[in-house]
Design a protein around this motif. Structure first.
Motif, PDB file in Angstrom:
ATOM      1  N   ILE A 233      13.380   8.088   5.348  1.00  0.00           N
ATOM      2  CA  ILE A 233      12.854   7.546   4.088  1.00  0.00           C
ATOM      3  C   ILE A 233      11.719   8.436   3.567  1.00  0.00           C
ATOM      4  O   ILE A 233      11.659   8.748   2.381  1.00  0.00           O
ATOM      5  CB  ILE A 233      12.388   6.091   4.265  1.00  0.00           C
ATOM      6  N   TYR A 234      10.839   8.844   4.468  1.00  0.00           N
ATOM      7  CA  TYR A 234       9.714   9.680   4.048  1.00  0.00           C
ATOM      8  C   TYR A 234      10.191  11.013   3.469  1.00  0.00           C
ATOM      9  O   TYR A 234       9.765  11.413   2.389  1.00  0.00           O
ATOM     10  CB  TYR A 234       8.759   9.938   5.217  1.00  0.00           C
ATOM     11  N   PHE A 235      11.066  11.704   4.195  1.00  0.00           N
ATOM     12  CA  PHE A 235      11.488  13.037   3.736  1.00  0.00           C
ATOM     13  C   PHE A 235      12.453  12.974   2.552  1.00  0.00           C
ATOM     14  O   PHE A 235      12.473  13.887   1.740  1.00  0.00           O
ATOM     15  CB  PHE A 235      12.093  13.841   4.886  1.00  0.00           C
ATOM     16  N   SER A 236      13.237  11.900   2.433  1.00  0.00           N
ATOM     17  CA  SER A 236      14.186  11.833   1.318  1.00  0.00           C
ATOM     18  C   SER A 236      13.578  11.211   0.058  1.00  0.00           C
ATOM     19  O   SER A 236      14.012  11.507  -1.047  1.00  0.00           O
ATOM     20  CB  SER A 236      15.433  11.051   1.718  1.00  0.00           C
ATOM     21  N   TYR A 237      12.571  10.355   0.212  1.00  0.00           N
ATOM     22  CA  TYR A 237      11.986   9.690  -0.967  1.00  0.00           C
ATOM     23  C   TYR A 237      10.482   9.931  -1.082  1.00  0.00           C
ATOM     24  O   TYR A 237       9.976  10.338  -2.115  1.00  0.00           O
ATOM     25  CB  TYR A 237      12.258   8.180  -0.919  1.00  0.00           C
ATOM     26  N   GLY A 238       9.773   9.651  -0.021  1.00  0.00           N
ATOM     27  CA  GLY A 238       8.316   9.638  -0.066  1.00  0.00           C
ATOM     28  C   GLY A 238       7.663  10.952  -0.434  1.00  0.00           C
ATOM     29  O   GLY A 238       6.697  10.970  -1.211  1.00  0.00           O
ATOM     30  N   MET A 239       8.156  12.047   0.094  1.00  0.00           N
ATOM     31  CA  MET A 239       7.518  13.340  -0.191  1.00  0.00           C
ATOM     32  C   MET A 239       7.568  13.683  -1.674  1.00  0.00           C
ATOM     33  O   MET A 239       6.592  14.197  -2.221  1.00  0.00           O
ATOM     34  CB  MET A 239       8.205  14.454   0.604  1.00  0.00           C
ATOM     35  N   GLN A 240       8.688  13.372  -2.337  1.00  0.00           N
ATOM     36  CA  GLN A 240       8.822  13.731  -3.752  1.00  0.00           C
ATOM     37  C   GLN A 240       8.099  12.756  -4.680  1.00  0.00           C
ATOM     38  O   GLN A 240       7.705  13.132  -5.777  1.00  0.00           O
ATOM     39  CB  GLN A 240      10.310  13.761  -4.170  1.00  0.00           C
TER      40      GLN A 240
ATOM     41  N   ALA B 264       0.830  -1.207   0.000  1.00  0.00           N
ATOM     42  CA  ALA B 264       0.000   0.000   0.000  1.00  0.00           C
ATOM     43  C   ALA B 264       0.866   1.259   0.000  1.00  0.00           C
ATOM     44  O   ALA B 264       0.555   2.240  -0.685  1.00  0.00           O
ATOM     45  CB  ALA B 264      -0.930   0.003   1.209  1.00  0.00           C
ATOM     46  N   THR B 265       1.967   1.214   0.741  1.00  0.00           N
ATOM     47  CA  THR B 265       2.864   2.363   0.786  1.00  0.00           C
ATOM     48  C   THR B 265       3.555   2.563  -0.556  1.00  0.00           C
ATOM     49  O   THR B 265       3.723   3.698  -1.019  1.00  0.00           O
ATOM     50  CB  THR B 265       3.902   2.175   1.912  1.00  0.00           C
ATOM     51  N   GLY B 266       3.942   1.458  -1.219  1.00  0.00           N
ATOM     52  CA  GLY B 266       4.529   1.545  -2.556  1.00  0.00           C
ATOM     53  C   GLY B 266       3.522   2.014  -3.590  1.00  0.00           C
ATOM     54  O   GLY B 266       3.850   2.792  -4.491  1.00  0.00           O
ATOM     55  N   ARG B 267       2.289   1.539  -3.479  1.00  0.00           N
ATOM     56  CA  ARG B 267       1.222   1.948  -4.396  1.00  0.00           C
ATOM     57  C   ARG B 267       0.978   3.450  -4.307  1.00  0.00           C
ATOM     58  O   ARG B 267       0.711   4.109  -5.301  1.00  0.00           O
ATOM     59  CB  ARG B 267      -0.052   1.171  -4.058  1.00  0.00           C
ATOM     60  N   ASP B 268       1.098   3.993  -3.080  1.00  0.00           N
ATOM     61  CA  ASP B 268       0.900   5.427  -2.880  1.00  0.00           C
ATOM     62  C   ASP B 268       2.140   6.248  -3.215  1.00  0.00           C
ATOM     63  O   ASP B 268       2.105   7.472  -3.128  1.00  0.00           O
ATOM     64  CB  ASP B 268       0.476   5.705  -1.436  1.00  0.00           C
ATOM     65  N   GLY B 269       3.245   5.572  -3.570  1.00  0.00           N
ATOM     66  CA  GLY B 269       4.461   6.260  -3.976  1.00  0.00           C
ATOM     67  C   GLY B 269       5.386   6.656  -2.845  1.00  0.00           C
ATOM     68  O   GLY B 269       6.387   7.324  -3.073  1.00  0.00           O
ATOM     69  N   LEU B 270       5.079   6.248  -1.619  1.00  0.00           N
ATOM     70  CA  LEU B 270       5.945   6.585  -0.493  1.00  0.00           C
ATOM     71  C   LEU B 270       7.166   5.674  -0.423  1.00  0.00           C
ATOM     72  O   LEU B 270       8.145   5.984   0.261  1.00  0.00           O
ATOM     73  CB  LEU B 270       5.155   6.535   0.812  1.00  0.00           C
ATOM     74  N   LEU B 271       7.103   4.546  -1.091  1.00  0.00           N
ATOM     75  CA  LEU B 271       8.233   3.644  -1.307  1.00  0.00           C
ATOM     76  C   LEU B 271       8.291   3.411  -2.815  1.00  0.00           C
ATOM     77  O   LEU B 271       7.347   3.748  -3.532  1.00  0.00           O
ATOM     78  CB  LEU B 271       8.024   2.315  -0.560  1.00  0.00           C
ATOM     79  N   PRO B 272       9.368   2.843  -3.344  1.00  0.00           N
ATOM     80  CA  PRO B 272       9.434   2.615  -4.791  1.00  0.00           C
ATOM     81  C   PRO B 272       8.190   1.886  -5.315  1.00  0.00           C
ATOM     82  O   PRO B 272       7.694   0.939  -4.698  1.00  0.00           O
ATOM     83  CB  PRO B 272      10.693   1.765  -4.950  1.00  0.00           C
TER      84      PRO B 272
END
Length: 186
Positions: free
Chosen positions: A173-180, A55-63
């Motif tokens: 992880i959230y601030f370096s990848y997930g936000m963008q 679910a987190t990957g689907r939302d783009g917060l992880l690859p």
């Protein structure tokens, strides 16, 4: 009553007590049962965590690779693989009591947040049926939050430090990848 309580500060107190009174076959049977229970818990954690990673990957917060469903059963294969490797490494290198305490902290924290989140959901008019219903509202969610906070406060300092490290990794992880990369950012 079989063994003085001060001798039971071990990971397997029931099995240990049975071994001290020469009931080795029952102690062995209990150990096999405990092993089966831990295996079941690990498999449950793998499936539950893989859905969370999916679910987190689907939302783009992880690859997004982790947010894909594959095969005829539409399962999150990539998330399952990553979570299985991660849990196997943790299970192999982190002592069981520390791992258990970290899981307790995470679970209690999540349950506390969910209980707290129920309160504003009741007032949401966009949810069919005039908001999210829960018995004993708002008393039960408040009692649940208080119980979770109390139980978290009883965990060891080592658990608090370990949890702070894990939360910090999550925030990085959230601030370096997930936000963008999140769908919300798009």
């Amino acid at each position: 009553g079989m063994v003085p309580y001060n001798e039971l500060n071990v990971a397997n107190p029931v099995s240990f007590a049975l071994q001290l009174v020469h009931q080795n076959w029952i102690a062995g049977l209990l150990s096999v049962g405990a092993l089966a229970g831990m295996t079941t818990m690990m498999i449950s954690m793998i499936y539950g965590s893989s859905r969370l990673v999916y679910a987190t990957g689907r939302d783009g917060l992880l690859p997004r690779l982790l947010g894909q469903l594959e095969g005829p059963h539409r399962s999150p294969k990539n998330a399952l693989i990553v979570v299985t490797i991660f849990i196997a490494l943790l299970g192999g290198f982190v002592p069981l009591d520390q791992l258990t305490n970290l899981v307790n902290m995470g679970t209690l924290f999540a349950f506390g947040l969910i209980s707290l989140g129920v309160i504003p959901l009741r007032r949401r008019t966009d949810i069919p049926g005039n908001g999210f219903k829960v018995p004993g509202y708002p008393v039960i969610p408040i009692i649940s939050v208080i119980a979770c906070v109390y139980l978290i406060s009883t965990l060891s300092l080592e658990t608090w430090i370990g949890s702070a490290i894990w939360f910090a990794i999550g925030l990085i992880i959230y601030f370096s990848y997930g936000m963008q990369h999140s769908k919300l950012a798009e």
